[in-house]
Design a protein around this motif. Structure first.
Motif, PDB file in Angstrom:
ATOM      1  N   GLY A 157      73.054   4.637  50.866  1.00 31.82           N
ATOM      2  CA  GLY A 157      74.263   3.821  50.820  1.00 31.82           C
ATOM      3  C   GLY A 157      74.151   2.580  49.957  1.00 31.82           C
ATOM      4  N   HIS A 158      73.122   2.512  49.110  1.00 28.41           N
ATOM      5  CA  HIS A 158      72.949   1.324  48.267  1.00 28.41           C
ATOM      6  C   HIS A 158      73.824   1.353  47.023  1.00 28.41           C
ATOM      7  CE1 HIS A 158      69.829   0.242  50.964  1.00 28.41           C
ATOM      8  NE2 HIS A 158      68.934   1.112  50.515  1.00 28.41           N
ATOM      9  N   VAL A 159      74.302   2.534  46.626  1.00 30.04           N
ATOM     10  CA  VAL A 159      75.243   2.676  45.522  1.00 30.04           C
ATOM     11  C   VAL A 159      76.384   3.579  45.968  1.00 30.04           C
ATOM     12  CG1 VAL A 159      73.658   2.232  43.599  1.00 30.04           C
ATOM     13  CG2 VAL A 159      73.791   4.520  44.578  1.00 30.04           C
ATOM     14  N   THR A 160      77.501   3.535  45.245  1.00 32.13           N
ATOM     15  CA  THR A 160      78.708   4.240  45.681  1.00 32.13           C
ATOM     16  C   THR A 160      78.742   5.700  45.266  1.00 32.13           C
ATOM     17  OG1 THR A 160      79.879   2.140  45.294  1.00 32.13           O
ATOM     18  CG2 THR A 160      81.229   4.082  45.720  1.00 32.13           C
ATOM     19  N   ALA A 161      78.341   5.975  44.028  1.00 28.93           N
ATOM     20  CA  ALA A 161      78.552   7.313  43.484  1.00 28.93           C
ATOM     21  C   ALA A 161      77.500   7.627  42.428  1.00 28.93           C
ATOM     22  CB  ALA A 161      79.948   7.424  42.872  1.00 28.93           C
ATOM     23  N   MET A 162      77.474   8.901  42.038  1.00 32.62           N
ATOM     24  CA  MET A 162      76.539   9.337  41.009  1.00 32.62           C
ATOM     25  C   MET A 162      76.984  10.700  40.482  1.00 32.62           C
ATOM     26  SD  MET A 162      72.426   9.979  41.353  1.00 32.62           S
ATOM     27  CE  MET A 162      71.428  10.396  39.915  1.00 32.62           C
ATOM     28  N   ILE A 163      76.726  10.945  39.203  1.00 30.96           N
ATOM     29  CA  ILE A 163      76.879  12.282  38.628  1.00 30.96           C
ATOM     30  C   ILE A 163      75.488  12.768  38.258  1.00 30.96           C
ATOM     31  CG2 ILE A 163      77.706  13.599  36.648  1.00 30.96           C
ATOM     32  CD1 ILE A 163      80.228  11.929  36.644  1.00 30.96           C
ATOM     33  N   ASP A 164      75.107  13.960  38.767  1.00 29.19           N
ATOM     34  CA  ASP A 164      73.756  14.450  38.525  1.00 29.19           C
ATOM     35  C   ASP A 164      73.706  15.960  38.746  1.00 29.19           C
ATOM     36  OD1 ASP A 164      70.850  13.218  38.145  1.00 29.19           O
ATOM     37  OD2 ASP A 164      70.668  14.880  39.553  1.00 29.19           O
ATOM     38  N   GLY A 165      72.769  16.621  38.098  1.00 26.67           N
ATOM     39  CA  GLY A 165      72.647  18.062  38.254  1.00 26.67           C
ATOM     40  C   GLY A 165      71.727  18.487  39.366  1.00 26.67           C
ATOM     41  N   THR A 166      70.957  17.548  39.912  1.00 25.29           N
ATOM     42  CA  THR A 166      69.983  17.915  40.949  1.00 25.29           C
ATOM     43  C   THR A 166      70.484  17.625  42.366  1.00 25.29           C
ATOM     44  OG1 THR A 166      68.885  15.740  40.881  1.00 25.29           O
ATOM     45  CG2 THR A 166      68.100  17.405  39.341  1.00 25.29           C
ATOM     46  N   ALA A 167      71.753  17.243  42.493  1.00 25.51           N
ATOM     47  CA  ALA A 167      72.278  16.850  43.795  1.00 25.51           C
ATOM     48  C   ALA A 167      72.811  18.030  44.610  1.00 25.51           C
ATOM     49  CB  ALA A 167      73.390  15.813  43.618  1.00 25.51           C
ATOM     50  N   VAL A 168      72.762  19.238  44.052  1.00 18.57           N
ATOM     51  CA  VAL A 168      73.335  20.401  44.746  1.00 18.57           C
ATOM     52  C   VAL A 168      72.735  20.614  46.133  1.00 18.57           C
ATOM     53  CG1 VAL A 168      73.595  22.909  44.670  1.00 18.57           C
ATOM     54  CG2 VAL A 168      74.045  21.546  42.628  1.00 18.57           C
ATOM     55  N   PRO A 169      71.411  20.611  46.303  1.00 18.23           N
ATOM     56  CA  PRO A 169      70.867  20.839  47.657  1.00 18.23           C
ATOM     57  C   PRO A 169      71.352  19.824  48.681  1.00 18.23           C
ATOM     58  CG  PRO A 169      69.145  21.080  46.019  1.00 18.23           C
ATOM     59  CD  PRO A 169      70.329  20.509  45.312  1.00 18.23           C
ATOM     60  N   MET A 170      71.412  18.555  48.300  1.00 15.05           N
ATOM     61  CA  MET A 170      71.841  17.522  49.251  1.00 15.05           C
ATOM     62  C   MET A 170      73.329  17.640  49.554  1.00 15.05           C
ATOM     63  SD  MET A 170      69.626  14.124  48.464  1.00 15.05           S
ATOM     64  CE  MET A 170      67.845  14.157  48.728  1.00 15.05           C
ATOM     65  N   ALA A 171      74.109  18.107  48.583  1.00 15.34           N
ATOM     66  CA  ALA A 171      75.531  18.331  48.848  1.00 15.34           C
ATOM     67  C   ALA A 171      75.707  19.495  49.825  1.00 15.34           C
ATOM     68  CB  ALA A 171      76.263  18.612  47.540  1.00 15.34           C
ATOM     69  N   ARG A 172      74.897  20.531  49.668  1.00 16.36           N
ATOM     70  CA  ARG A 172      74.962  21.671  50.590  1.00 16.36           C
ATOM     71  C   ARG A 172      74.579  21.264  52.007  1.00 16.36           C
ATOM     72  NH1 ARG A 172      71.796  26.012  46.807  1.00 16.36           N
ATOM     73  NH2 ARG A 172      73.590  27.058  45.854  1.00 16.36           N
ATOM     74  N   GLU A 173      73.584  20.383  52.102  1.00 21.74           N
ATOM     75  CA  GLU A 173      73.093  19.964  53.421  1.00 21.74           C
ATOM     76  C   GLU A 173      73.985  18.919  54.079  1.00 21.74           C
ATOM     77  OE1 GLU A 173      69.279  18.518  52.380  1.00 21.74           O
ATOM     78  OE2 GLU A 173      68.484  20.485  51.821  1.00 21.74           O
ATOM     79  N   GLY A 174      74.897  18.324  53.327  1.00 19.48           N
ATOM     80  CA  GLY A 174      75.783  17.310  53.875  1.00 19.48           C
ATOM     81  C   GLY A 174      75.269  15.894  53.754  1.00 19.48           C
ATOM     82  N   ALA A 175      74.107  15.723  53.122  1.00 22.56           N
ATOM     83  CA  ALA A 175      73.589  14.367  52.931  1.00 22.56           C
ATOM     84  C   ALA A 175      74.427  13.609  51.919  1.00 22.56           C
ATOM     85  CB  ALA A 175      72.131  14.427  52.469  1.00 22.56           C
ATOM     86  N   LEU A 176      75.086  14.350  51.023  1.00 17.03           N
ATOM     87  CA  LEU A 176      76.010  13.765  50.052  1.00 17.03           C
ATOM     88  C   LEU A 176      77.315  14.555  50.079  1.00 17.03           C
ATOM     89  CD1 LEU A 176      73.612  13.222  47.002  1.00 17.03           C
ATOM     90  CD2 LEU A 176      74.471  11.467  48.564  1.00 17.03           C
ATOM     91  N   ARG A 177      78.393  13.912  49.689  1.00 17.14           N
ATOM     92  CA  ARG A 177      79.683  14.604  49.587  1.00 17.14           C
ATOM     93  C   ARG A 177      79.975  14.886  48.120  1.00 17.14           C
ATOM     94  NH1 ARG A 177      83.111  11.383  52.353  1.00 17.14           N
ATOM     95  NH2 ARG A 177      83.196  12.761  54.166  1.00 17.14           N
ATOM     96  N   ALA A 178      80.214  16.163  47.789  1.00 11.27           N
ATOM     97  CA  ALA A 178      80.533  16.552  46.416  1.00 11.27           C
ATOM     98  C   ALA A 178      82.030  16.430  46.181  1.00 11.27           C
ATOM     99  CB  ALA A 178      80.075  17.988  46.163  1.00 11.27           C
ATOM    100  N   LEU A 179      82.400  15.685  45.130  1.00 11.40           N
ATOM    101  CA  LEU A 179      83.814  15.484  44.804  1.00 11.40           C
ATOM    102  C   LEU A 179      84.273  16.358  43.648  1.00 11.40           C
ATOM    103  CD1 LEU A 179      84.175  11.598  45.058  1.00 11.40           C
ATOM    104  CD2 LEU A 179      84.239  13.321  46.874  1.00 11.40           C
ATOM    105  N   GLY A 180      83.344  16.814  42.823  1.00 11.07           N
ATOM    106  CA  GLY A 180      83.754  17.637  41.687  1.00 11.07           C
ATOM    107  C   GLY A 180      82.577  17.992  40.803  1.00 11.07           C
ATOM    108  N   VAL A 181      82.734  19.076  40.044  1.00  8.40           N
ATOM    109  CA  VAL A 181      81.734  19.449  39.043  1.00  8.40           C
ATOM    110  C   VAL A 181      82.276  19.102  37.672  1.00  8.40           C
ATOM    111  CG1 VAL A 181      80.675  21.267  40.429  1.00  8.40           C
ATOM    112  CG2 VAL A 181      82.593  21.835  38.938  1.00  8.40           C
ATOM    113  N   THR A 182      81.372  18.789  36.762  1.00  8.14           N
ATOM    114  CA  THR A 182      81.796  18.237  35.475  1.00  8.14           C
ATOM    115  C   THR A 182      82.206  19.285  34.457  1.00  8.14           C
ATOM    116  OG1 THR A 182      79.551  18.259  34.560  1.00  8.14           O
ATOM    117  CG2 THR A 182      80.219  16.295  35.784  1.00  8.14           C
ATOM    118  N   GLY A 183      81.843  20.548  34.679  1.00 11.79           N
ATOM    119  CA  GLY A 183      82.105  21.579  33.685  1.00 11.79           C
ATOM    120  C   GLY A 183      83.535  22.081  33.693  1.00 11.79           C
TER     121      GLY A 183
END
Length: 317
Positions: free
Chosen positions: A193-219
């Motif tokens: 919670g130290h930053v608000t957002a991020m765009i990255d390609g390695t965040a898929v596992p954490m988005a699947r686990e619910g540690a992060l919320r995925a808002l969109g893919v860039t492609g």
């Protein structure tokens, strides 16, 4: 008679050498990044396939440093005999030229493109406890609170940074860039919670686990790894599209026959259903195509990335 015989032998030696089979020794595949990352993973996937097809070992040579510039320069200055290959990417051939005033290689002049291997969509993610449940809320928050929205990246001028700069330019959203030394510490701070957002390609596992919320893919299309997550264009930023990529290069002046053979063998690799499935699970699409098409793509990317670097104000240290 002896002179004539030696002269004749010399004359016969020239075409024999010119027709020497390729490859005649192990092939070095330069990966200009550390072991363990996506580029290294891709190299270790295609290396054995090429080795099997060509009948010589393909040895991965990790040469990290300077955002890929050190290993890329090493490959650029290698003998153009088909025994040194480079696994380059968006950084080595598009970002670095726009970001660094003094590169020790020339991306277009020092290399011959062989094949575009991948297209990699990144993922826009936020902390689930943060102020945005979707892209529209993130945009609204950034416009209303430009001093509170912070976005992390793997470093200044990285694809992650430039992808977010493009999002800001498309939406009018504001915020403060927080660069890290790599994706891992940036994602850790986002989860904390130290930053608000991020765009990255390695965040898929954490988005699947619910540690992060995925808002969109860039492609341009949804990811097979997260099919329920919309593209950023679908989610509220029409016209937005950003993808990282990888490709194979050889030093300039490498014989055309070698380039054509490498292209043909690698097109077989990227068409392999098992390989495609493995890469899709990592949010990596395989592309393929001709050397000419890859060269045209790089020229277009270079212009697009140069404009994003200008917008971002990024400068190499």
């Amino acid at each position: 008679m002896l002179v004539a015989a030696f002269a004749a032998a010399g004359l016969w030696a020239v075409p024999a050498a010119a027709q020497a089979p390729w490859p005649s020794k192990p092939i070095r595949l330069v990966v200009p990044y550390p072991a363990g990352g996506n580029v290294d993973l891709l190299g270790r996937l295609i290396g054995p396939k090429l080795s099997e097809a060509l009948g010589q070992p393909v040895v991965i040579d990790n040469k990290p440093g300077a955002a890929g510039a050190i290993g890329t320069a090493d490959a650029a200055h290698a003998e153009p005999d088909g025994h040194t290959l480079l696994l380059g990417d968006i950084a080595t051939h598009a970002i670095n030229p726009a970001l660094q005033d003094k590169l020790s290689y020339r991306p277009m002049e020092d290399f011959t493109p062989v094949i575009r291997l991948t297209s990699v969509s990144l993922l826009l993610v936020v902390n689930p406890k943060g102020p945005a449940k979707d892209l529209a809320e993130l945009i609204a928050f950034g416009k209303a609170n430009p001093d509170k929205l912070t976005y992390a990246s793997a470093g200044l001028g990285t694809p992650q940074h430039l992808a977010f700069e493009l999002l800001k330019a498309k939406t009018g959203m504001l915020g403060t860039h927080v660069p890290y030394r790599g994706s891992a510490p940036a994602i850790n701070d986002l989860v904390a919670g130290h930053v608000t957002a991020m765009i990255d390609g390695t965040a898929v596992p954490m988005a699947r686990e619910g540690a992060l919320r995925a808002l969109g893919v860039t492609g341009a299309k949804r990811s097979a790894a997260l099919p329920d997550v919309p593209t950023i264009a679908e989610a509220g930023a029409p016209g937005y599209e950003f993808a990282s990529w990888h490709g194979l290069f050889v030093p300039a002046k490498t014989p055309a026959a070698i380039v054509e053979r490498l292209n043909a063998e690698l097109n077989k690799v990227v068409a392999d259903p098992a390989v495609r499935e493995r890469m899709a699970a990592l949010n990596i699409d395989l592309v393929g195509g001709t050397p000419a098409a890859f060269g045209d793509f790089i020229k277009a990317e270079a212009g697009k990335i140069a404009e994003l670097v200008r917008i971002s104000g990024a400068k190499a240290n």
